[in-house]
Design a protein around this motif. Structure first.
Motif: not given
Length: 809
Positions: A355-364
């Motif tokens: 879930i952290g990666v799923i949130i991190a990708l669009p933020l990145l």
């Protein structure tokens, strides 16, 4: 079974929203930072990997030893690699590149029909250049594209500026710079779509096209003139180490007499082309390189940030162990084994990491422009085309999930079912001790990073404000890039002197803060070239000291028509064995190869000044007087006005009067001085930003632990309030344990930070001294951050109604 694990994990996350939110945000922030740093480091190591047989391609570099001075050059003398190709069968091909910028032509005026503009990075190359280096040809073909004289290959951006959507191949353009004006035929257009390269140019020009190209091809100097970037490609199976071992005798065979005559010893080395971009040991490069130690620091920061996020997960999971004790007991009673429980809890950890990666990708993706600006790069997020990105994400999820979930999984799965069902479970001391240790570890990292920010800022501030020995403020620099404009330099300088805002105008072939390409070995009477001191020099006029605010400490300044006179710095005077009173009037001799012996006379001695970066000590240096108009291509203008907008409009008007068809450009000297520290400024910005992220993640974890601690001591707080405890007393009670951990962290972090920053400062010849207050300030900041984070929960608990906590079981 996996479906059951997933459901259980998902329900637990929904039930414990605060716990889940803190962990997910922490992991997402850590993953964002970690992923970007990994992409950046991968990008830096990707340079020059696209060339065919790149593992066999090497650059020939030079180490020079001169009396009193050593140089590590990324270049070598022009005849070396052609002779290597002739002498060594293991060399399949060679090529050379000579940037025009290094020889007084930093920019070239390009003209096609009515379009005209300046472009930098013109490079003379041998016809074999595109045989060794692979670029994508958007137009034309690499085969024999630079065999004919006066042919060029343009990079795509320049071609678009000149031709728009037209096919440039076969069209004729005009190039005008310090080497003259000539027409050139365009034989190709390239881009870097095959991969990035450190061997950069915007215009590649055939070596046999006059100017520095012809000079390079005819030059037979084996000692000096180390100005060509020289490359070889070995035959498959040939050993670079074996070839390098043959180079001393090879160099001695051709250049022994020349090197002896100028008092030089020299060594040749082979450097893999694929490693050029990540090597920062050389004095000058074709384009900006990056220090491998800097990349290692970034990787360390990425790991530390991700570890801090994982620590949050461990701490909160073990802290809430009592909440899950009965669940573990029930599962064990109905037959769940220890391994089943470990899989369940690791599954929860992997789910959170995912879930952290799923949130991190669009933020990145959203933050990519800011991050690229921060790192001075152009990282692209190719989610659907770059398999390496997906590989990084999978590895991040697996490592983060395992590291974050391993201890909680083994800890929770070890509970005894009977004790838990009976209600005899109590949070184990060992778990509390480990939590405290992990908090200490988090804040050790945070304090080290905060200390780094303070010391880097202090060093950059020192650099910015240090007295360099010359005045860089209120100085404008005008460069004359073409032979046409250089003829107008004197007229323009005289016109500028008529302005009331202009104090002094000085002519030179270079200006302070820039790389000095010229150097000569000089010695006083009684010496010879074997004892000569290598002195860097700039050709200039009688106004140079006034224009740059340089102090004369002995002798006299230049006078008009002072041909043959030089001003030397203190360092050169000392190395020549000249005292301040004896130096003026001393003749200094030099001889180069078979040229006749010549001499100059010392007019005066200047106080030492840092004409180059503070990374290095002041070297032997001299100003050489010249009154030949063709010797100059720069004007340094000292002004006394703060209204630059008005002043520059006047100066531009004069420019267009004297040179109506030439673009108007100018520089501020103080900004050029500051550019010498771009790498440190970039590093400072990166460390500042990612340190803030690390602190934010640490605070999230501390916030969660403080909330849990307050929840555990809910009844205790209620009883204390009933008995008369004040809000401040309860806040102090709940905060002191965490503050003790921060103080322990400070004690551990201080020697680590001192060692790391002391090593970093060694890269500067001029540096600050580490002082106690820098570490103390970092500790105070860490205490304040921890106190602010914990106090929020402590005050909330202290203000709660004690009746609610006491009326329940």
């Amino acid at each position: 079974m996996f479906k059951s694990y997933f459901k259980t994990a998902f329900r637990f996350l929904l039930k414990n929203k605060t716990f889940s939110f803190i962990n997910i945000i922490g992991l997402a922030t850590g993953t964002l930072c970690c992923l970007y740093i990994l992409l950046y480091v991968q990008d830096q190591y990707s340079y020059d990997k696209q060339h065919k047989n790149v593992n066999d391609v090497y650059r020939v570099t030079t180490t020079l030893q001169l009396p009193g001075d050593n140089h590590k050059n990324s270049t070598c003398s022009p005849p070396i690699v052609p002779a290597m190709k002739h002498d060594f069968a293991e060399i399949e091909q060679y090529t050379r590149a000579v940037p025009a910028e290094n020889f007084g032509a930093p920019k070239t005026l390009l003209t096609y029909k009515e379009k005209s503009f300046y472009e930098k990075d013109l490079v003379y190359v041998d016809s074999t250049f595109f045989d060794i280096f692979n670029y994508h040809f958007a137009n034309g073909t690499p085969v024999k594209c630079l065999n004919e004289p006066y042919t060029v290959v343009l990079v795509k951006a320049v071609a678009i500026k000149l031709f728009g959507n037209e096919d440039p191949v076969g069209k004729v353009i005009t190039l005008n710079n310090g080497f003259g004006r000539h027409d050139f035929k365009v034989n190709g257009v390239i881009d870097e779509s095959l991969g990035k390269t450190n061997i950069k140019g915007s215009i590649f020009i055939a070596m046999n096209s006059g100017g520095m190209g012809d000079y390079t091809m005819k030059d037979q100097d084996w000692g000096g003139n180390n100005f060509t970037y020289s490359f070889i490609r070995l035959r498959p199976g040939a050993s670079a180490a074996l070839l390098e071992s043959k180079l001393p005798s090879f160099l001695n065979k051709y250049g022994a007499q020349q090197m002896k005559a100028i008092g030089m010893t020299k060594q040749l080395h082979l450097q893999p082309v694929r490693g050029i971009h990540t090597t920062s040991d050389y004095e000058v490069e074709m384009s900006k390189t990056v220090s491998p130690s800097f990349l290692n620091i970034l990787l360390l920061i990425a790991i530390l940030i991700q570890v801090i996020a994982c620590i949050n997960f461990m701490n909160l999971s073990t802290a809430r162990a009592s909440k899950r004790a009965k669940e573990v007991g029930v599962r064990k009673v109905i037959g769940a084994g220890k391994f089943d429980l470990i899989k369940q809890f690791l599954g929860e950890s992997f789910l959170l990491a995912f879930i952290g990666v799923i949130i991190a990708l669009p933020l990145l993706w959203l933050l990519l422009p800011y991050l690229n600006q921060l790192t001075q790069s152009d990282i692209q997020l190719s989610i659907f085309t770059d398999y390496r990105l997906w590989l990084m994400l999978m590895v991040l999820i697996l490592i983060t999930g395992f590291v974050a979930g391993s201890y909680p999984a083994f800890y929770l799965s070890a509970f005894k079912a009977v004790k838990v069902i009976k209600g005899n479970f109590s949070n184990q001391v060992s778990a509390a001790g480990i939590r405290r240790s992990l908090v200490v570890f988090q804040f050790v990292l945070s304090i080290v990073l905060i200390t780094g920010i303070i010391i880097i800022y202090s060093q950059l501030s020192y650099i910015k404000n240090k007295d360099l020995g010359f005045d860089k403020n209120q100085k404008l620099v005008f460069s004359f890039y073409t032979s046409d404009t250089q003829k107008q330099l004197d007229a323009y300088a005289n016109d500028l002197r008529q302005l009331a805002e202009v104090k002094v105008v000085s002519k030179s072939d270079n200006y302070l803060s820039q790389f000095v390409p010229h150097d000569h070995g000089v010695y006083p009477a009684g010496g010879n070239m074997t004892t000569a001191i290598d002195a860097q020099n700039i050709i200039t006029d009688e106004n140079v000291l006034k224009a740059n605010g340089i102090k004369l400490i002995s002798g006299r300044n230049f006078r008009l028509n002072d041909t043959g006179k030089v001003l030397i710095n203190e360092t050169l005077a000392k190395r020549l064995g000249l005292t301040l009173d004896k130096a003026p009037g001393t003749r200094l001799y030099t001889q180069y190869g078979n040229n006749p012996l010549t001499f100059v006379e010392v007019a005066g001695v200047m106080k030492d000044f840092n004409y180059n970066s503070l990374h290095a000590d002041i070297k032997a240096f001299m100003f050489v007087y010249d009154n030949n108009p063709g010797s100059f291509n720069d004007l340094v203008v000292s002004v006394n006005s703060k209204n630059y907008k008005e002043l520059l409009s006047k100066i531009e008007a004069i420019w267009h009067k004297d040179m109506p068809s030439t673009p108007f450009e100018y520089l501020f000297l103080d900004q050029e001085v500051q550019k010498q520290y771009e790498a440190e400024i970039t590093m400072s910005q990166i460390i500042n930003s990612f340190t803030l992220m690390a602190i934010l993640i640490s605070c999230l974890g501390l916030f969660g632990l403080a909330a849990f601690s307050a929840e555990q001591r809910n009844k205790e707080i209620g009883i204390r309030k009933v008995l008369g405890a004040s809000v401040s007393g309860i806040v102090q009670l709940l905060s002191k344990d965490f503050l003790q951990l921060v103080l322990i962290s400070f004690v551990i972090a201080t020697p680590i930070a001192w060692y790391a920053m002391n090593k970093w400062l060694q890269a500067f010849a001029y540096r600050i001294s580490l002082s106690w207050w820098m570490f103390a300030l970092a500790g105070v900041i860490a205490v304040f951050i921890a106190l602010f984070t914990v106090s929020f929960q402590a005050i909330k608990a202290a203000l709660s109604n004690p009746i609610k906590s006491l009326k329940t079981e």
